[in-house]
Structure formats: C-alpha cells, structure tokens
Design a protein around this motif. Structure first.
Motif, PDB file in Angstrom:
ATOM      1  N   ALA B 263     -25.064  32.563   6.324  1.00  0.00           N
ATOM      2  CA  ALA B 263     -26.333  33.193   6.673  1.00  0.00           C
ATOM      3  C   ALA B 263     -27.174  33.314   5.418  1.00  0.00           C
ATOM      4  CB  ALA B 263     -26.095  34.568   7.284  1.00  0.00           C
ATOM      5  N   TYR B 528     -36.058  39.384  20.415  1.00  0.00           N
ATOM      6  CA  TYR B 528     -36.015  38.625  19.176  1.00  0.00           C
ATOM      7  C   TYR B 528     -36.272  37.167  19.506  1.00  0.00           C
ATOM      8  CZ  TYR B 528     -33.710  42.727  17.239  1.00  0.00           C
ATOM      9  OH  TYR B 528     -33.397  44.001  16.829  1.00  0.00           O
ATOM     10  N   ALA B 530     -36.440  33.467  18.795  1.00  0.00           N
ATOM     11  CA  ALA B 530     -35.665  32.770  17.775  1.00  0.00           C
ATOM     12  C   ALA B 530     -35.763  31.271  17.957  1.00  0.00           C
ATOM     13  CB  ALA B 530     -34.199  33.191  17.841  1.00  0.00           C
ATOM     14  N   PHE B 551     -32.578  30.478  13.518  1.00  0.00           N
ATOM     15  CA  PHE B 551     -33.269  31.466  12.683  1.00  0.00           C
ATOM     16  C   PHE B 551     -34.030  32.432  13.561  1.00  0.00           C
ATOM     17  CE2 PHE B 551     -36.137  27.876  13.191  1.00  0.00           C
ATOM     18  CZ  PHE B 551     -37.359  28.466  13.495  1.00  0.00           C
ATOM     19  N   ILE B 559     -33.504  35.713   8.819  1.00  0.00           N
ATOM     20  CA  ILE B 559     -32.154  35.182   8.674  1.00  0.00           C
ATOM     21  C   ILE B 559     -32.098  33.759   9.236  1.00  0.00           C
ATOM     22  CG2 ILE B 559     -31.451  36.310  10.842  1.00  0.00           C
ATOM     23  CD1 ILE B 559     -28.607  36.485   9.701  1.00  0.00           C
ATOM     24  N   ILE B 583     -27.075  37.193  14.741  1.00  0.00           N
ATOM     25  CA  ILE B 583     -28.524  37.357  14.522  1.00  0.00           C
ATOM     26  C   ILE B 583     -28.974  38.702  15.088  1.00  0.00           C
ATOM     27  CG2 ILE B 583     -30.792  36.521  15.223  1.00  0.00           C
ATOM     28  CD1 ILE B 583     -29.676  33.674  15.053  1.00  0.00           C
ATOM     29  N   TYR B 586     -27.749  41.547  12.969  1.00  0.00           N
ATOM     30  CA  TYR B 586     -28.438  41.701  11.685  1.00  0.00           C
ATOM     31  C   TYR B 586     -29.847  42.255  11.879  1.00  0.00           C
ATOM     32  CZ  TYR B 586     -30.151  40.708   6.999  1.00  0.00           C
ATOM     33  OH  TYR B 586     -30.673  40.825   5.747  1.00  0.00           O
TER      34      TYR B 586
END
Lengths: 406, 609
Positions: B263, B528, B530, B551, B559, B583, B586
């Motif tokens: 990561a 999120y 992505a 990502f 990330i 992901i 985090y």
C-alpha cells in the motif's frame, strides 16, 4: 667502483651497520617466544635482507651519481605509473591497497616513490636558474610533490604522504627558504586544523599577520598567504559540517588511527607500559617477560622501539638515538661539503626522510605522534624498508666520496 | 619581490640544531616514561592486565508514522571470553558447564574470532541474569570470562513486518571491514530490509573502556590515563508505515498460503503497509539461530525468506492492460470511442485466443474493455501497437527497472522486447506472443511493488496527474544529538500519458468498481468512490495467481494498493475483496484520525475560552 675505497665515509657506514645489527637482535628478541617457527626466524630473514642491502649498496656505488641525476625524472615517471597501476592490480589488505603481489614477495611502491621523489626534487632544485626560492620554483616543486602524494593518499597511506611533505620542506629549506617563509608555507595546513575552533583560528590568523608584517614578503607572497589562509579557515568548517558522522569518523580515524581504541590505541598503551617498565637500564636481553608484548602484533616492525626500551632501558634508547644523531650529523656534513648541487640536495633530502621517520615512529611508540605505520629506519623488520634506507646511505656516501667533481 | 635565499653556512648550522632538537624531544618523551613514570608503569606491567571492554550502544528504535514502536531492544547479557586471559584446562570446561555449550563449540567460536587476543570474543548472547550472577560471585573460577550488558532486538510480533524491517545478525567474515572501520566479530549488523539499508545510522558507534584487572581477575576500574568512551547511541528511524493498517493487512492471509500486499501513498510514494506471506519471525535471528529452526525456514517450499513485494516476480496480467491502453491512446491507434470486432469469447489469430469470459463481451470501447477486462479488445489492438512500442511504454511506466525503494535487493522484473525474445527463442517466435503480452501474460514479469508504483501515477490528480514518486519507507532519521534528517519525496518518473489519456484510463478503472459490468463491482460503496483493476495471472505450475490493484478515494487518492494471492484463482474473487477491505479500513481510519484531531482541537479551544 666510481668512488675510491679510501674516500668512503666509514663512520657513516658503521653507524648504519650498528643500527641494523641492533635491529636484528631486537627482532630476534621480539619474536623469541613466538609459537610459530616462521615468525621466530624473522631475524634470519632480516639478516638476509641486510645481505641484499649490501649488494644494493655496492651496485649504487658503482653507478656514477650523474646517472641518478639524469634518470631522476624517468624514475619519477615510473613511480607514478606504479602508483596508478596499484589501483588496478594491487592487492588490498586491511582496507588499503599498497602492495603488488609478486609470488611470495609483496612489493610496496611507496618506497620506490619516496626515492623517486627525492631524486626528482634534488634534480629540480639543482637546475633552477636565478633565485632558487623564487615563488615559481617553490610552486613547481610543490606541484612535483603533490601528484604522487595524492596517489599515495588515495591508497590510503598517510605515513608516506607525510614523508613527501617533510621531504619537500627539507628541500625548500636547503634551497635557502628561511624559517619564517617555511612557517608561511605551512600556514594553510595549520589554518585547516585550527579552524575547528573559531577562537584558535582567529588567534592563529593574528600570529600569521604578525609574521607577514615581520617578513614583508611583498605583494605576491603576502596576499596569497592571507587569501589561502582565509579560504582554508572559512571553507574547512563548512565542508566538515556537511559531512555525515561516519564520514567524519573515517577522516579522524585516518588522520589518527590511535582514535580506534581497539587496535592502535591498545597498542600504544601497551607500548608505553613496555617502555616505561624498562626504566634506566632495562630488563635485559630476551627478558621482556611481557606476555603483554604478545598483544603488540607489530612489535618486530612498527613497535620495535618498545622492545628496545623495555629490554635495554633509557641507556639503550640513548645509544640508539645517539647513533641516529651521529648518522644524521654525518649526512648533513656531507650535504654541506658537496660541490654538486644535485648531490647536496640529494643527501640533505635523504637525511630529512630518515629524521622524519625516526621522529614519527619513536614518537608513536611513546604516544606523542599519531599512528601512521611508518617503520623505524634500519631497526624495523621489513625488506623493502631496509633496502630503501641503505640505498639512501649508499647515495650519501657516493656523493660524499666524489664531492669534488660531481 | 621574492625572499632572499639563506647563506649556506647558516643553513648548515640550523640543520645541525634542528636534528639535535628533534632527537632531544624524543629523549625527553622517553625519559618521561622511563624515569619519571617508571615505578607506576613497571607496576602495571608486572601486576595488572589491561582489558578492552567494548560498550555496545543502543541500536536505534524504529517507529511507524504515528510513533508506534515497530522495532526496539530489550536488555540482555552476553558472555565473552578473553583469550589472552584464559587458563588452559580450566576456563573453557567451566564455561561450558555454565552456559551449556559443548567445549568444542566454544573452541569453534574462538577460532572464528580473528580479533587480537586481548579483545573479548562473544561466546553466547542473551544469557540469563542468574548466569551473570554466578560469574560475578565466582570470578576466580572463570579466568578470562567477562560479560557485557547487551541488547537483543525485539520486533513487534503481531504485525508481520519482516518484509521491510529485515533483521539483524552477527557479522560474517566478509562484512567485518565495513568502510575503514573494522567490526568486532560478534557485533550485530543489519542483514536485511531497513535494518540493513540504514544500518550505519541505526548501529551508532561502539564505545570502549580500558579496564585495569588485577592478577586475581578483579576489575580495578578504568585505566588512569584512558577515560572511557561511551560510544554514540544509534539513531531512531520513523517510517511511513501505518502499524494499524499493517496489522490489519497481515490478517488477510489467514486462509491463503502465499502472496504480497503493498500500500502506497500516491502523493509522495510513502509505503503505508507491506506484507510478504508467508513470513518468518525476525526475533529468532537476534541470538544464535538453532539449526533446526533455520533448516525449517530454508527448506520450507513456500519460501518464507523470499520478500515477495520486492523479490517476487509475477506476470502482471490484466492490470497491465492499463499500460497497453495508455500506449494505444497515445499512439492514436484507438480513441475513447473506437470499437473493433466484437468479443465472442475469443479471437482467431493463427490459433484460437480465448477471452477470460467464454460468453464474450460483445462490442466494447476502451473504457468498457478496461472495466470488463476484455482480452479480445487488447488482442486486436495490441497487435497493431507491436511488441517494441509496448515494451517502450512499459519501461517508461517503471516496469523492468528497480523502483528505487530504500530497501536492499530488489528485482527488476522483465519486459520482453523483440531483441530479448530473439535471444530467448533462437528458433524464432511468432507475433502471437504480442497478443499475450498486451494482456499482461506470457514472458512479462513484475513485482507487486512495481505494480503499486505504476498505479500511483494513474491515481494522482491535478498538478500531480501522471506523476510517480519513488516508493520509500523512511520519513526521518533522528540522531541522538538532536539532528533530524527528513528526506524529501523524490519524483521517480512521469507516466508517458497525456491528461486526456489518463482521464480515459481513470474512467475505465472507476467502472471496474462502480459500473454494472465492472469486474470488481460492489467492492466499495459510493461512500468511497474508487478505481481498480482485477487480474488473473496464468500460472503453468498450478492454480492461477489472483491480482488486484486499486486506489481511493477516486478524486483525492490517499492510498494505492496492490494485492497478489498466489494460486488464489480469479482476481475478482480473492484479491479484490482483500484490497476492498483494506481500502475501506484505511479510509475509515483516516476519517477517525481527522475527527479525533478536530475533536481535540475543539476541546482545546473550549478550554481556552
């Protein structure tokens, strides 16, 4: 023989023979208790090298000094080639590349370089026109010295490069440069060291200005000295602070291996104890009880003087130092007597080299000079070193016996 | 004006004086030792020994980005033997009894030690205090035995950090000269990972004491004129690793044997987490490793010592289609709307080249081809691009070259060109190889780190679009004297893609996660947004390897993650869920951290008011 038997300086020869034989006895004693037969036999090998040295002496005496004069720059060139070649084909030991391995023999070109440097500087000053200490002559000699010196430093071999500096200063002095100017020439080096502390450096700079005021060396010398000193004093701390800690440590250890307490530092402690325990008359031949000396792996080479000090005491040390003093007096005497400029420079330079090595080596064993790995002339075990020192003696007596013509 | 030369006779006089002075200085120095200090030095020579005792400095602590400890030290004792002080037939047998080492093993260790006789040689590390207490009480039973306070490296054992921390071990013969300074046999030295890369800083500098020892073996104290040098403690390191994320990532391989996770923070190349699975316990290297443990590690068929993120090379599979797609757009072979023969589950070129989806994808443009990972689209277009163009772009994207991370030993991977294929297949090869290469299979080999690094360039937006920073772990070095070194992030390369090309690639990757037919659809909710790409690397030796690279958040990436599960099968079913969980974990964590700092700032303000 190009010189007559009767004109040889036998006093000089005998003092060098005495030193060599004392060396053999000390080597015998130093390794007397060694468990290795080979190491116990080192004194015999040294005798053999003494025999080889005698042959070399005779050969040198048969060669007219003119030839050394004529071949000086050639030898200088060969020495440079050897010093460069060693980086490609030399063998590396203990982190330094100083040797050519020729079968069983390890040849260090450092001694050849010292001889070449001596001949080259002697020739250089022998043929300068007009004032020998005019700036251009001094700078030419400096350039001649710095090239091999840089190569030797790269190996790295601090000891030999210091010999070069000492030789240059000796030759400058013999060319007529006064003490004041010698001090001026050395001032940039002192500036670099003094610049570690701003107050020390400022004080030194004041002294320097006073010296310049006293000497009144003229615009060129005066301004150059001031500028170079300013530059050294200002730039050195900058460069120093820009280095990593480990780089600083490397430089410090290089300049003074005594800082590495495990190896050299310990040797110095033991060497001082050995010498001190000898007292006035010493413990007697082979009596350096000294289990302690077993901890001096270099006792037959770099630390041979500790064996002398322990076994023969202050009196023994005085005898050896007396012999060196006598030998050097004879050499200076010959240098003064020579009519040929080349011979005179040659002999004085040879004396400088011997004196410097004596000082640095004995100074090291009593802990007043840094550990540089320079052997004690005539006494330390080592073939090339012995042959080299005897070559210096041979050149000196050759110059001394033919002082009238060449 | 030049200086005037001196007259010869005055030079001669000066020369005699100089020689005399130099010799007199030496006489003075010698008389000081032999006359004035004779009694003291004779006493030292006859009665006391000098022992050189190394002082091992504290090795630097390694912290994560939030100053959580990753590696530190615990105190221990080492027992050493000073050969010059040992009594034959007494020292070694009694030592053998004390520490339980065979006498032959002790002799073997002594033989290995090429240090001078007077230096202590470490015989056993990490000895209990009870043994030291015995030595202390019965010193005359153990002539020549000493102990020193030492430290043993302690690696946090719940986070599997060995892929980047590496480990320390005793120096071997080849390493004893590092630079000009000689390392004592028995000294500890970084052997792998960060421990090796920053060994010089972490190790500090050993100090030394000179002890005076009486004939009976009693330590009298420091030698009078040699004060102890306490050495310099090692520098502490702060790494970019997030320990919490690292721990979470290390839990992901519970059901799988082998693989890697990397990561990165795309904004600067910092490594946030790095996992190599299976791993080993670095703690075992700190003492002497028992032979059976060592043999078990090196004979393990899963190769725990292979550091997969850097040294594991795999076919990149479908994530590599982003390189192909970028090259196609840049070379104007396709635009965002071009379509080619529809995918019917494969394509005929000499032989039948299968698409991963047997039913076929129908007619797709390049965004669809990325989102659905249509092999047929890339077969046809890759052929137009040609192998050398493709190789050129791949290299400019950072494949086939080391990433430059601050860790020792890194594989370059392999990007075949027509030249290298000629060498590889002297009997000739067909252009059909190009088909495989354009979908990331065949001879191509990449490391997981290279993969993650490449995608940071696609993840980055705005002024940073296309910029790839050199991956690195070090955030700062803190020296004991207060000096702090903070290495600035360094740009490694800029992707050879224009902003419009990058835009298309990003849309494709967004669709992988969020479009109806995306291969990783539903991996992350709209909370999120992505980008991602699944991959299934063909493995002739067994089950396929499962890849995922992604990502998030899409518009402000924090990330970039690359996951490979060896023999895991399909990318979408194995690697993608792992990446999705990490992901989300985090980004949730970042949110919590932000609200915490906001909260504490709020409280502070309230207190001020």
């Amino acid at each position: 023989m190009s010189v007559s038997y009767y004109s040889l300086d036998w006093k000089l020869i005998l003092s060098a023979v005495a030193l060599t034989l004392i060396g053999v006895a000390l080597i015998y004693s130093a390794q007397y208790y060694s468990s290795s037969e080979v190491i116990r036999g080192y004194y015999l090998k040294q005798m053999l090298w003494f025999a080889i040295s005698s042959v070399v002496v005779v050969v040198v005496l048969y060669i007219p000094l003119k030839l050394f004069d004529a071949g000086a720059y050639l030898l200088y060139g060969i020495a440079l080639v050897l010093l460069v070649a060693i980086f490609f084909v030399g063998s590396t030991r203990l982190g330094a590349t100083r040797w050519f391995s020729l079968g069983p023999i390890n040849l260090a070109p450092s001694d050849i370089a010292k001889l070449a440097m001596l001949l080259a500087l002697a020739r250089y000053f022998a043929y300068t026109r007009g004032n020998p200490v005019a700036p251009k002559n001094l700078i030419g000699a400096l350039a001649l010295t710095l090239i091999p010196m840089a190569l030797v430093l790269k190996q790295p071999d601090l000891g030999t490069s210091l010999v070069f500096i000492a030789l240059l200063i000796g030759i400058w002095f013999w060319a007529g440069l006064s003490i004041g100017y010698l001090a001026l020439s050395l001032s940039p080096g002192i500036s670099m060291i003094a610049s570690a502390n701003i107050v020390t450096w400022a004080l030194f700079f004041v002294v320097l200005l006073a010296l310049i005021f006293y000497l009144r060396p003229g615009l060129f010398y005066g301004s150059t000295a001031v500028l170079v000193n300013l530059a050294c004093g200002v730039i050195t701390p900058f460069i120093w602070n820009g280095l990593h800690n480990y780089q600083k440590l490397r430089i410090l250890t290089f300049l003074d291996p005594g800082r590495d307490p495990r190896g050299a530092g310990y040797q110095i402690i033991q060497s001082r104890i050995s010498i001190g325990s000898g007292g006035m008359t010493g413990k007697g031949f082979l009596q350096s009880t000294q289990s302690r000396l077993e901890f001096l792996p270099e006792r037959h080479t770099d630390f041979i003087f500790s064996v002398l000090g322990e076994e023969f005491g202050f009196l023994g040390a005085l005898i050896v130092l007396g012999l060196f003093l006598y030998l050097l007096y004879r050499m200076v005497r010959i240098a003064l007597k020579c009519r040929s400029k080349f011979s005179s420079y040659l002999v004085f330079g040879a004396a400088t080299i011997i004196l410097f090595q004596v000082f640095v080596n004995i100074g090291m064993t009593i802990g007043v000079t840094p550990v540089t790995g320079l052997p004690l002339p005539f006494l330390s075990y080592g073939g090339t070193s012995l042959v080299f020192n005897w070559t210096l003696i041979a050149l000196t007596i050759s110059a001394g016996s033919s002082w009238q013509e060449y | 004006m030049s200086p005037r030369p001196m007259r010869k006779d005055s030079q001669g006089r000066l020369a005699y004086v100089a020689v005399t002075i130099v010799i007199l200085i030496l006489v003075g120095g010698i008389s000081r030792l032999q006359i004035f200090r004779h009694v003291e030095l004779l006493n030292q020579s006859e009665h006391n020994r000098i022992r050189v005792q190394p002082i091992v400095p504290k090795r630097g602590v390694i912290y994560d980005r939030h100053r959580e400890i990753l590696v530190d030290n615990r105190p221990s004792y080492s027992i050493s033997l000073v050969r010059s002080e040992l009594t034959k037939g007494k020292t070694i047998p009694s030592l053998s009894e004390l520490i339980g080492f065979d006498t032959s093993l002790i002799r073997k260790r002594l033989l290995r030690n090429r240090e001078p006789l007077y230096l202590p040689a470490v015989i056993k590390r990490d000895v209990g205090f009870d043994k030291v207490a015995i030595l202390e009480e019965q010193y005359d039973k153990y002539p020549g035995i000493t102990y020193e306070l030492d430290r043993v490296r302690r690696y946090a054992n719940d986070i599997r950090s060995e892929s980047f921390t590496g480990y320390v071990g005793e120096v071997n013969d080849a390493e004893t000269y590092s630079g000009l300074l000689r390392l004592r046999i028995g000294s500890l030295l970084g052997k792998q990972g960060i421990e090796k890369e920053y060994d010089r800083a972490l190790r500090g500098q050993e100090g030394t004491r000179f002890l005076e020892i009486s004939a009976r073996g009693v330590v009298l104290g420091d030698l009078a004129d040699r004060p102890a040098d306490s050495g310099i403690a090692g520098a502490d390191l702060v790494l970019s690793i997030d320990k919490v994320l690292q721990r979470e990532a290390s839990l992901m391989f519970d059901t799988f044997c082998c693989g890697a996770i990397v990561a990165l923070d795309p904004a600067n190349g910092e490594v946030l987490a790095m996992i190599s699975e299976p791993s080993y316990d670095a703690n075992i290297f700190s003492g002497a490793i028992p032979t059976d443990v060592w043999n078990k590690i090196i004979s393990d068929p899963n190769k725990p010592l292979l550091n997969r993120p850097l040294d594991g090379t795999y076919p990149p599979a479908s994530p590599f289609k982003l390189v192909t797609a970028g090259a196609l757009l840049e070379e104007k072979i396709v635009n965002r709307n071009s379509t080619f023969s529809p995918c019917v589950g494969g394509w005929q070129y000499g032989r039948w080249f299968r698409c991963w989806k047997a039913d076929g994808h129908g007619s797709v443009n390049i965004i669809g081809a990325i989102a659905q990972s249509c092999d047929v689209y890339f077969y046809q277009t890759g052929l137009k691009l040609g192998i050398d163009k493709l190789a050129d772009y791949a290299k400019r994207c950072g494949f086939g070259i080391p990433t430059g991370i601050d860790l020792p030993h890194e594989k370059s991977g392999l990007v075949p060109t027509s030249e290298s294929l000629n060498a590889m297949y002297p009997d000739g090869w067909t252009r059909a190889l190009t088909l495989n290469l354009s979908i990331g299979q065949g001879e191509l080999l990449v490391t997981p780190l290279q993969m993650a690094k490449f995608f940071t360039g696609i993840a980055n937006v705005g002024a940073n679009a296309g910029v790839v920073y050199t991956p690195h772990l070090l955030r700062q070095i803190e020296y004991p004297n207060g000096a702090v070194i903070i290495p600035p992030p360094s740009m490694s390369l800029r992707l050879p893609f224009s902003p419009s090309t990058l835009q298309v690639l990003r849309e494709g990757m967004l669709d992988v996660v969020h479009a109806k037919h995306g291969t990783a659809k539903g991996l992350l909710t709209d909370e999120y947004r992505a980008g991602g790409k699944t991959g299934t690397a063909q493995n002739p030796h067994g089950e396929n390897h499962s890849w995922y690279v992604g990502f998030a958040p899409f518009d402000d990436p924090k990330i970039v993650i690359a996951v490979i599960v060896e023999n895991g099968g399909h990318g979408s079913t194995v690697a993608a869920p792992i990446a999705g969980k990490l992901i989300k974990f985090y980004l949730d964590r970042l949110k919590n951290l932000a609200s915490q700092t906001e909260g504490s700032a709020h409280t502070r303000n309230a207190q001020l008011n």
